[in-house]
Enzyme design. Sequence first.
Site, short mmCIF file in Angstrom:
data_model
loop_
_atom_site.label_atom_id
_atom_site.label_comp_id
_atom_site.label_asym_id
_atom_site.label_seq_id
_atom_site.Cartn_x
_atom_site.Cartn_y
_atom_site.Cartn_z
N TYR A 22 7.33 5.65 -1.64
CA TYR A 22 7.37 6.44 -0.22
C TYR A 22 8.14 7.53 -0.03
O TYR A 22 8.56 7.90 0.89
CB TYR A 22 7.46 5.47 0.90
CG TYR A 22 6.57 4.44 0.95
CD1 TYR A 22 5.17 4.51 1.19
CD2 TYR A 22 6.83 2.96 0.72
CE1 TYR A 22 4.08 3.54 0.93
CE2 TYR A 22 5.97 1.98 0.75
CZ TYR A 22 4.56 2.20 0.96
OH TYR A 22 3.84 1.05 0.67
N GLY A 58 3.76 -5.93 0.68
CA GLY A 58 4.60 -5.94 1.47
C GLY A 58 5.85 -6.42 1.18
O GLY A 58 7.10 -6.34 2.18
N GLU A 80 -1.34 -6.88 -3.23
CA GLU A 80 -1.25 -5.36 -3.42
C GLU A 80 0.16 -4.81 -3.05
O GLU A 80 0.53 -4.17 -2.07
CB GLU A 80 -2.18 -4.82 -1.96
CG GLU A 80 -3.34 -5.16 -1.81
CD GLU A 80 -4.03 -4.73 -0.69
OE1 GLU A 80 -5.30 -4.46 -0.70
OE2 GLU A 80 -3.40 -4.76 0.33
N TYR A 127 12.74 5.95 9.51
CA TYR A 127 12.90 4.57 9.59
C TYR A 127 14.25 4.24 9.53
O TYR A 127 14.54 3.01 9.40
CB TYR A 127 12.16 3.86 8.43
CG TYR A 127 10.78 4.39 7.86
CD1 TYR A 127 9.65 4.27 8.87
CD2 TYR A 127 10.65 5.02 7.01
CE1 TYR A 127 8.42 4.48 8.60
CE2 TYR A 127 9.43 5.30 6.56
CZ TYR A 127 8.26 5.02 7.39
OH TYR A 127 7.07 5.76 7.06
N CYS A 150 16.31 23.06 7.86
CA CYS A 150 17.13 23.64 8.92
C CYS A 150 16.80 22.88 10.20
O CYS A 150 16.07 22.87 11.10
CB CYS A 150 16.14 25.01 9.40
SG CYS A 150 17.27 26.19 9.97
N GLU A 151 17.40 21.48 10.15
CA GLU A 151 17.25 20.51 11.34
C GLU A 151 18.56 19.68 11.07
O GLU A 151 18.97 19.42 9.92
CB GLU A 151 15.91 19.84 10.89
CG GLU A 151 15.67 18.97 11.91
CD GLU A 151 13.82 18.69 12.03
OE1 GLU A 151 13.27 19.57 11.56
OE2 GLU A 151 13.83 17.34 12.46
N1 LLP Z 1 -1.52 -3.14 1.54
C1 LLP Z 1 -1.84 -2.70 2.64
C2 LLP Z 1 -2.95 -2.73 3.23
C3 LLP Z 1 -0.71 -1.84 3.22
O1 LLP Z 1 -0.97 -0.98 4.37
C4 LLP Z 1 0.34 -1.49 2.44
C5 LLP Z 1 1.53 -0.61 2.83
C6 LLP Z 1 0.57 -2.26 1.20
C7 LLP Z 1 -0.43 -3.02 0.70
C8 LLP Z 1 1.74 -1.90 0.52
O2 LLP Z 1 2.90 -2.42 1.12
P1 LLP Z 1 4.39 -2.26 0.41
O3 LLP Z 1 4.18 -3.59 -0.81
O4 LLP Z 1 4.61 -1.22 -0.22
O5 LLP Z 1 5.37 -2.86 1.11
N2 LLP Z 1 6.02 4.46 4.50
C9 LLP Z 1 6.51 3.29 4.80
C10 LLP Z 1 5.78 2.15 4.38
C11 LLP Z 1 4.14 2.22 4.99
C12 LLP Z 1 3.48 1.00 4.47
C13 LLP Z 1 2.13 1.15 4.60
N3 LLP Z 1 1.24 -0.05 4.04
C14 LLP Z 1 7.85 3.35 4.31
O6 LLP Z 1 8.41 4.37 3.60
O7 LLP Z 1 8.70 2.47 4.36
#
Ligand code: LLP
Length: 428
Positions: A387, A247, A289, A333, A358-359
Amino acid sequence: MSTVKPITLTRHLEGELEVGGIDLTELAQTYGTPLYVLDEATLRDNCRAYTAPLSQHYPNYQVVFAGKAGLNKGILNLIAEEGLGVDVVSGGELYTALKSDVSPDKILFHGNNKSLEEISMALDHQIRIVVDNGQELKNIQTLCQQKACTANLLVRLKPEIEAHTHDYIKTGHIDSKFGIDKRELIDIISFIVDTPELKFLGIHGHIGSQIFDVEPYLDLVRIMVGHLVHIKSEVGVEVEELNLGGGIGIRYIEQDDPPAIDLFIEKLTTLLKEELKKAGLKEPKLILEPGRSIIGNAGLTLYTVGAVKPIPGIKDYVFVDGGMADNPRPMLYQAEYTFELANKAGKGKPYTIAGKYCESGDVLAEGVLLPEPSVGDVLAVYGTGAYNYAMASNYNRCQRPAMVGVFGGHSRVLVRRETYDDVIRYDL
Ligand code: LLP
């Protein structure tokens, strides 16, 4: 320090941008646009931004790349070379990981509603599973009995931390769909410990995504160590693995201010060691992670300008040959990005960058300062490694773009561009 652009990105004196030793306009010509470009040096550098300080401050660690940010076999083979594992959240991601160089003991299976088929695939390859709820635990037990095998389990806990990020990407709060309520934790772990075909490895907590503050992570450490103490006193076990999720945010625009990964790791592990020591607990393997911070700024997207449409006194549109289907994040977002013309340096006046779908909402950004764009110019968008391909669609029956890896003046296709035949592949 997280950079908006890939670390190898430079602009020649003549005005051309290059990445990984190749001109962006050359990549656009060779492979067509829209095109996802992955700078392999940045990806590797981001992996090392985690592994180097962890080796120094907390050698008993494992970094698993959150594959949902963007995985394919090429990307996974690169991160495997850097010693990372991968966290997967679906049968499709697991299948991809199993077909890559990542060793199965470095794969972690997440998800709040894993199907029996997905659990079965994970068990067949002895993949560690992060359990989200009691029903899932029963399903795992039943499948283990049928297969006469043992499941290696972590338990995902809802840490009840409010992190400051977009509502859609918060996960640690009390009404989140993810994870087990702390009041059920001891019962769930006792069940695992008492069930012969289940093996309890540890606990997991993740607070959300695109987070700029270190403080909520330090709260997470305190909360999780509190649970470890409770687990020891109530169930009589010390955990082998402590997973603090991912995150950490990245810099999409210059004003963004994410923490430096090495300082983040140092603060996190220092507090963790202190808290463990105070509690008289042994140091478990620390799992992190990260997704976005591994791959986000390693990627960029190239588009070709197809038209410039001024609306006098209101705005000037620049139309590009992609948009919401290859990058839905601005719409979903309100995500912001940094844009530059690959073949013209400098800043001119503000333009609205609109896609071809088309939006009306298919707008990638407003007020982007560009030197006067012309038809055929190549527009680069930074920070699209995470993403973007992962969330791309075939809206309007478009073909998803190719992804090309660049390194040391060479390029290679990691994922080929879809064709019209791909688009009708499932039509009967
Ligand atoms: N671990 C778990 C359990 C998660 O749910 C996530 C992200 C991560 C790790 C990795 O998080 P990161 O380091 O990538 O922030 N689609 C959205 C982001 C959704 C994140 C979902 N979970 C976007 O485009 O911002």
